[in-house]
Design a protein around this motif. Structure first.
Motif, PDB file in Angstrom:
ATOM      1  N   VAL A  14       6.031   6.222  14.317  1.00 46.88           N
ATOM      2  CA  VAL A  14       6.861   6.289  13.112  1.00 46.88           C
ATOM      3  C   VAL A  14       6.968   4.873  12.550  1.00 46.88           C
ATOM      4  CG1 VAL A  14       9.105   6.931  12.167  1.00 46.88           C
ATOM      5  CG2 VAL A  14       8.192   8.157  14.165  1.00 46.88           C
ATOM      6  N   CYS A  15       6.495   4.697  11.332  1.00 47.72           N
ATOM      7  CA  CYS A  15       6.599   3.380  10.705  1.00 47.72           C
ATOM      8  C   CYS A  15       8.050   3.123  10.325  1.00 47.72           C
ATOM      9  CB  CYS A  15       5.714   3.293   9.463  1.00 47.72           C
ATOM     10  SG  CYS A  15       5.916   1.708   8.597  1.00 47.72           S
ATOM     11  N   THR A  16       8.591   2.029  10.825  1.00 50.01           N
ATOM     12  CA  THR A  16       9.971   1.647  10.482  1.00 50.01           C
ATOM     13  C   THR A  16       9.985   0.293   9.775  1.00 50.01           C
ATOM     14  OG1 THR A  16      10.282   0.674  12.675  1.00 50.01           O
ATOM     15  CG2 THR A  16      10.985   2.963  12.388  1.00 50.01           C
ATOM     16  N   ASN A  17       8.845  -0.056   9.224  1.00 49.29           N
ATOM     17  CA  ASN A  17       8.728  -1.358   8.569  1.00 49.29           C
ATOM     18  C   ASN A  17       9.612  -1.452   7.320  1.00 49.29           C
ATOM     19  OD1 ASN A  17       7.460  -3.975   8.272  1.00 49.29           O
ATOM     20  ND2 ASN A  17       6.504  -3.101   6.450  1.00 49.29           N
ATOM     21  N   CYS A  18      10.090  -2.653   7.074  1.00 43.99           N
ATOM     22  CA  CYS A  18      10.844  -2.954   5.851  1.00 43.99           C
ATOM     23  C   CYS A  18      10.232  -4.188   5.208  1.00 43.99           C
ATOM     24  CB  CYS A  18      12.312  -3.194   6.181  1.00 43.99           C
ATOM     25  SG  CYS A  18      13.289  -3.571   4.720  1.00 43.99           S
ATOM     26  N   HIS A  19       9.681  -4.044   4.033  1.00 45.07           N
ATOM     27  CA  HIS A  19       9.130  -5.202   3.329  1.00 45.07           C
ATOM     28  C   HIS A  19      10.270  -6.055   2.793  1.00 45.07           C
ATOM     29  CE1 HIS A  19       5.024  -3.903   3.609  1.00 45.07           C
ATOM     30  NE2 HIS A  19       5.265  -2.768   2.996  1.00 45.07           N
ATOM     31  N   ASP A  20      10.156  -7.339   3.008  1.00 40.51           N
ATOM     32  CA  ASP A  20      11.203  -8.253   2.552  1.00 40.51           C
ATOM     33  C   ASP A  20      11.168  -8.480   1.046  1.00 40.51           C
ATOM     34  OD1 ASP A  20      12.094  -8.594   5.136  1.00 40.51           O
ATOM     35  OD2 ASP A  20      10.778 -10.325   5.502  1.00 40.51           O
ATOM     36  N   LYS A  24       8.388  -0.808  -1.792  1.00 38.44           N
ATOM     37  CA  LYS A  24       8.752   0.392  -1.048  1.00 38.44           C
ATOM     38  C   LYS A  24       8.269   0.278   0.396  1.00 38.44           C
ATOM     39  CE  LYS A  24       8.645   5.365  -0.829  1.00 38.44           C
ATOM     40  NZ  LYS A  24       7.940   6.585  -1.094  1.00 38.44           N
ATOM     41  N   SER A  25       9.152   0.613   1.311  1.00 40.15           N
ATOM     42  CA  SER A  25       8.850   0.570   2.734  1.00 40.15           C
ATOM     43  C   SER A  25       9.297   1.878   3.367  1.00 40.15           C
ATOM     44  CB  SER A  25       9.611  -0.558   3.432  1.00 40.15           C
ATOM     45  OG  SER A  25       9.385  -1.783   2.818  1.00 40.15           O
ATOM     46  N   CYS A  26       8.698   2.194   4.486  1.00 42.17           N
ATOM     47  CA  CYS A  26       9.078   3.421   5.189  1.00 42.17           C
ATOM     48  C   CYS A  26      10.551   3.427   5.577  1.00 42.17           C
ATOM     49  CB  CYS A  26       8.198   3.615   6.416  1.00 42.17           C
ATOM     50  SG  CYS A  26       6.493   4.023   5.988  1.00 42.17           S
ATOM     51  N   SER A  27      11.083   2.249   5.888  1.00 42.18           N
ATOM     52  CA  SER A  27      12.495   2.201   6.295  1.00 42.18           C
ATOM     53  C   SER A  27      13.422   2.588   5.142  1.00 42.18           C
ATOM     54  CB  SER A  27      12.852   0.811   6.821  1.00 42.18           C
ATOM     55  OG  SER A  27      12.713  -0.142   5.800  1.00 42.18           O
ATOM     56  N   GLY A  57       4.882  -0.903  13.022  1.00 41.30           N
ATOM     57  CA  GLY A  57       4.940  -1.664  11.789  1.00 41.30           C
ATOM     58  C   GLY A  57       4.138  -0.968  10.707  1.00 41.30           C
ATOM     59  N   CYS A  58       3.929  -1.662   9.625  1.00 44.48           N
ATOM     60  CA  CYS A  58       3.268  -1.107   8.452  1.00 44.48           C
ATOM     61  C   CYS A  58       1.895  -0.540   8.796  1.00 44.48           C
ATOM     62  CB  CYS A  58       3.135  -2.193   7.396  1.00 44.48           C
ATOM     63  SG  CYS A  58       2.388  -1.607   5.883  1.00 44.48           S
ATOM     64  N   MET A  59       1.649   0.683   8.315  1.00 45.04           N
ATOM     65  CA  MET A  59       0.347   1.324   8.522  1.00 45.04           C
ATOM     66  C   MET A  59      -0.448   1.358   7.224  1.00 45.04           C
ATOM     67  SD  MET A  59       1.130   4.293  11.353  1.00 45.04           S
ATOM     68  CE  MET A  59       2.249   5.322  10.398  1.00 45.04           C
ATOM     69  N   GLY A  60       0.048   0.699   6.198  1.00 44.22           N
ATOM     70  CA  GLY A  60      -0.738   0.454   5.004  1.00 44.22           C
ATOM     71  C   GLY A  60      -0.558   1.404   3.831  1.00 44.22           C
ATOM     72  N   LEU A  61       0.126   2.523   4.021  1.00 43.15           N
ATOM     73  CA  LEU A  61       0.335   3.463   2.912  1.00 43.15           C
ATOM     74  C   LEU A  61       1.821   3.514   2.559  1.00 43.15           C
ATOM     75  CD1 LEU A  61      -2.069   6.389   3.912  1.00 43.15           C
ATOM     76  CD2 LEU A  61      -2.488   4.491   2.340  1.00 43.15           C
ATOM     77  N   CYS A  62       2.351   2.354   2.284  1.00 41.56           N
ATOM     78  CA  CYS A  62       3.798   2.174   2.123  1.00 41.56           C
ATOM     79  C   CYS A  62       4.396   3.055   1.029  1.00 41.56           C
ATOM     80  CB  CYS A  62       4.107   0.724   1.834  1.00 41.56           C
ATOM     81  SG  CYS A  62       3.169  -0.421   2.842  1.00 41.56           S
ATOM     82  N   THR A  63       3.688   3.190  -0.087  1.00 41.54           N
ATOM     83  CA  THR A  63       4.260   3.961  -1.191  1.00 41.54           C
ATOM     84  C   THR A  63       4.334   5.447  -0.868  1.00 41.54           C
ATOM     85  OG1 THR A  63       2.101   4.146  -2.253  1.00 41.54           O
ATOM     86  CG2 THR A  63       3.524   2.313  -2.964  1.00 41.54           C
ATOM     87  N   PRO A  66       8.176   7.660   4.050  1.00 38.90           N
ATOM     88  CA  PRO A  66       7.924   7.325   5.445  1.00 38.90           C
ATOM     89  C   PRO A  66       6.663   8.002   6.000  1.00 38.90           C
ATOM     90  CG  PRO A  66      10.223   7.968   5.159  1.00 38.90           C
ATOM     91  CD  PRO A  66       9.506   8.284   3.884  1.00 38.90           C
ATOM     92  N   ASN A  67       5.937   7.217   6.774  1.00 39.35           N
ATOM     93  CA  ASN A  67       4.698   7.699   7.372  1.00 39.35           C
ATOM     94  C   ASN A  67       4.850   7.881   8.877  1.00 39.35           C
ATOM     95  OD1 ASN A  67       2.711   7.643   5.119  1.00 39.35           O
ATOM     96  ND2 ASN A  67       3.376   5.510   5.018  1.00 39.35           N
ATOM     97  N   VAL A  68       4.249   8.971   9.354  1.00 34.36           N
ATOM     98  CA  VAL A  68       4.255   9.299  10.788  1.00 34.36           C
ATOM     99  C   VAL A  68       2.829   9.656  11.171  1.00 34.36           C
ATOM    100  CG1 VAL A  68       5.091  10.930  12.535  1.00 34.36           C
ATOM    101  CG2 VAL A  68       6.647  10.129  10.734  1.00 34.36           C
TER     102      VAL A  68
HETATM  103  S1  FES Z   1       5.946   0.232   5.295  1.00 40.21           S
HETATM  104 FE1  FES Z   1       5.340   2.032   6.381  1.00 40.21          FE
HETATM  105  S2  FES Z   1       3.225   2.141   5.971  1.00 40.21           S
HETATM  106 FE2  FES Z   1       3.826   0.262   5.075  1.00 40.21          FE
END
Ligand code: FES
Length: 101
Positions: A14-20, A24-27, A57-63, A66-68
């Motif tokens: 589960v991507c829980t990344n937050c872009h600073d 748009k981020s999964c978080s 972390g980020c899996m690259g499809l942020c927009t 949330p990605n799983v």
């Molecule tokens: S922030 Fe989740 S894929 Fe980039």
């Protein structure tokens, strides 16, 4: 380095990344809560040791987040909400070959 086979039937990442930078981020889509629920459901279903839920972390499809990702089966879910958790778990159940709960 030692190379071994994963002890798990699958990993649910589960991507829980937050872009600073405010992108748009999964978080932003409550992915930390989704991860918590998935972890608890795996525990309640007795799948611990066969299914591993991990944050990533980020899996690259942020927009699309949330990605799983279910790995290594390479099953990708985008725009995941809490209402999708049962569907994700059903995929995991199929993978590990469990009978109905
Ligand atoms: S922030 Fe989740 S894929 Fe980039």
């Amino acid at each position: 380095m030692k190379k071994v086979q994963s002890p798990y039937a699958c990993h649910i990442f589960v991507c829980t990344n937050c872009h600073d930078d405010g992108e748009k981020s999964c978080s932003h889509g409550n992915s930390k809560k989704i991860r918590e629920i998935l972890k608890e459901e795996v525990r309640l279903r007795g799948w611990k040791g066969r299914v591993r839920v991990s944050e990533t972390g980020c899996m690259g499809l942020c927009t699309a987040g949330p990605n799983v990702l279910i790995h290594p089966q390479n099953i990708w879910f985008s725009n995941v909400g809490e209402y999708d958790i049962e569907d994700i778990l059903n995929h995991a159940k199929t993978i590990i070959g469990l009978s109905a709960r």
